[in-house]
Design an enzyme around this catalytic site. Structure first.
Site, PDB file in Angstrom:
ATOM      1  N   ASP A 227       2.014 -33.460  13.475  1.00  0.00           N
ATOM      2  CA  ASP A 227       2.975 -33.046  12.437  1.00  0.00           C
ATOM      3  C   ASP A 227       3.401 -31.598  12.647  1.00  0.00           C
ATOM      4  O   ASP A 227       4.586 -31.260  12.552  1.00  0.00           O
ATOM      5  CB  ASP A 227       2.425 -33.292  11.022  1.00  0.00           C
ATOM      6  CG  ASP A 227       0.938 -33.032  10.893  1.00  0.00           C
ATOM      7  OD1 ASP A 227       0.264 -32.914  11.930  1.00  0.00           O
ATOM      8  OD2 ASP A 227       0.442 -32.957   9.760  1.00  0.00           O
ATOM      9  N   ASP A 251       6.594 -41.814  21.447  1.00  0.00           N
ATOM     10  CA  ASP A 251       7.819 -42.551  21.123  1.00  0.00           C
ATOM     11  C   ASP A 251       8.649 -41.747  20.108  1.00  0.00           C
ATOM     12  O   ASP A 251       9.846 -41.505  20.296  1.00  0.00           O
ATOM     13  CB  ASP A 251       7.412 -43.912  20.530  1.00  0.00           C
ATOM     14  CG  ASP A 251       8.576 -44.867  20.394  1.00  0.00           C
ATOM     15  OD1 ASP A 251       9.689 -44.525  20.826  1.00  0.00           O
ATOM     16  OD2 ASP A 251       8.373 -45.963  19.851  1.00  0.00           O
TER      17      ASP A 251
END
Ligand code: NAD
Length: 363
Positions: A227, A251
């Site tokens: 994050d 991804d």
């Protein structure tokens, strides 16, 4: 002159249009290709009964190198991803996605970004170990987990996706990232994870990454929680060089970085294993534009540049890269997504942009 036998997978949606233009551009480099053209995806499913006919894998196993147009994966139901199946079947464990800003791209959020993503391709939540809600085996798994972890007992209404991360799987992809960094004169590798929460999967990935890094004292190493990495790459992309990530984070981070350099239309990639390599754009099949000669061929053409490099055709790779850069920088013969405000007005189509790139090569 060497002739390279290469598998060309046409894909579906906008895939066949992109494949045709990319083939023309690669042929125009003067490199000699013996194309083995095969079909995979929703279109061939109707006739072959499967989205991944046997001849596709057979061709890749024979040629050991291919380039692929995008393929649709139906959401929720239908067949599993052909893209994931190809990577798993051929053990293409490292997905390499260079994210570099070209001059002249108005939509690029960062002018000087130059980051390479190395995504693990075979493990994590993409391993395909899934348990559907309500099925007998799912209830059995819930009961078993209840025995082992009575404090975290799951309800009968859960669906479960398993996230396996192994020492061997992590080691080979982190090694790949360091070898890539060495080969391409890169200064730093950053391992990205969520080891603070998933201690035994992401934690293992990080532990292995640290161990591998100790064997590469010439390359700097650090790590980031995913994050935080998302924020850092937006705010301070120049602090980063090569990122190595487990499958899911890789991804997601790929699309984020593609957006920073100007969108999916310009983001290439390659899936590489010890035996075989398959090059493809980051983007999907963009089915809503199928048959319209509209989408940007750059990402697949730049994947072709990576293919040329892989084949040892460095001079042709450089020439093609420069031609793409010149057409993008001129900003005239480019597709809608590279026009100011993503406007169709003044944009050219997929084929016309390919033709402009061929002209820019002087071919
Ligand atoms: P997508 O990448 O196909 O398209 C999302 C949007 O990005 C498009 O609507 C378009 O606005 C833009 N875009 C994508 N490619 C572009 C291009 N070449 N030029 C200009 N604009 C472009 O993503 P999606 O809609 O989420 O996925 C469509 C299908 O593709 C899904 O079935 C998905 O599973 C599949 N997919 C395949 C691959 C692959 O083949 N490797 C990768 C990602 C998604």
């Amino acid at each position: 002159m060497t002739t390279h036998a290469v598998t060309l997978i046409r894909g579906d949606g906008t895939g066949p249009e992109l494949a045709a233009v990319t083939r023309e551009v690669l042929d125009a480099t003067g490199v000699s290709f013996a194309w083995d053209v095969v079909d995979a995806g929703v279109d061939v499913m109707k006739t072959a009964g499967t989205p991944l006919p046997d001849d596709v894998l057979a061709s890749l196993r024979k040629n050991k190198v291919g380039i692929k147009a995008p393929i649709t994966t139906p959401v929720g139901t239908g067949f599993r991803s052909v893209n994931v199946a190809l990577r798993k079947e051929l053990d293409l464990y490292a997905c390499v996605r260079p994210c570099r800003t070209f001059a002249g791209i108005k939509s690029a959020l960062h002018r000087d970004m130059d980051v390479v993503i190395v995504r693990e391709n075979t493990e994590d939540l993409y391993a395909g170990i899934e348990f559907e809600r309500g099925k007998q085996d799912t209830q059995g798994l819930v009961a078993l987990l209840g025995e082992y972890r009575p404090a975290n007992r799951l309800g009968d209404d859960v669906g479960i996706s398993i996230k396996p991360i192994s020492i061997a799987g992590s080691r080979r992809v982190v090694r790949f990232a360091f070898e890539y960094a060495r080969l391409h004169g890169r200064r730093k590798v950053t391992a990205v994870h969520k080891a603070n929460i998933m201690k035994y999967s992401d934690g293992l990935f990080l532990e292995v990454a640290r161990e591998v890094a100790s064997g590469y004292p010439d390359i700097e190493f650090d790590d980031r929680i995913v994050d935080n990495m998302c924020m850092q790459i937006v705010q301070r992309p120049l602090d980063y060089d090569v990122l190595v990530l487990p499958n899911l984070y890789g991804d997601i981070m790929s699309d984020l970085c593609a957006a920073l350099v100007g969108g999916l239309g310009v983001a290439p990639g390659g899936n590489v294993g010890d035996e075989c390599a398959l090059f493809e754009a980051v983007h999907g099949s963009a089915p809503k534009y199928a048959g319209q000669n509209k989408v940007n061929p750059t990402a697949m053409i730049l994947s072709g540049v990576m293919l040329l490099d892989y084949l040892g055709e460095a001079e042709a790779a450089q020439r093609l890269h420069q031609a793409v850069a010149a057409v993008v920088a001129a900003g005239e013969e480019v597709t809608y997504d590279l026009r100011p405000g993503r406007a169709s007005e003044g944009a050219v189509g997929t084929r016309e942009m390919g033709a402009a790139i061929i002209r820019a090569m002087g071919a």
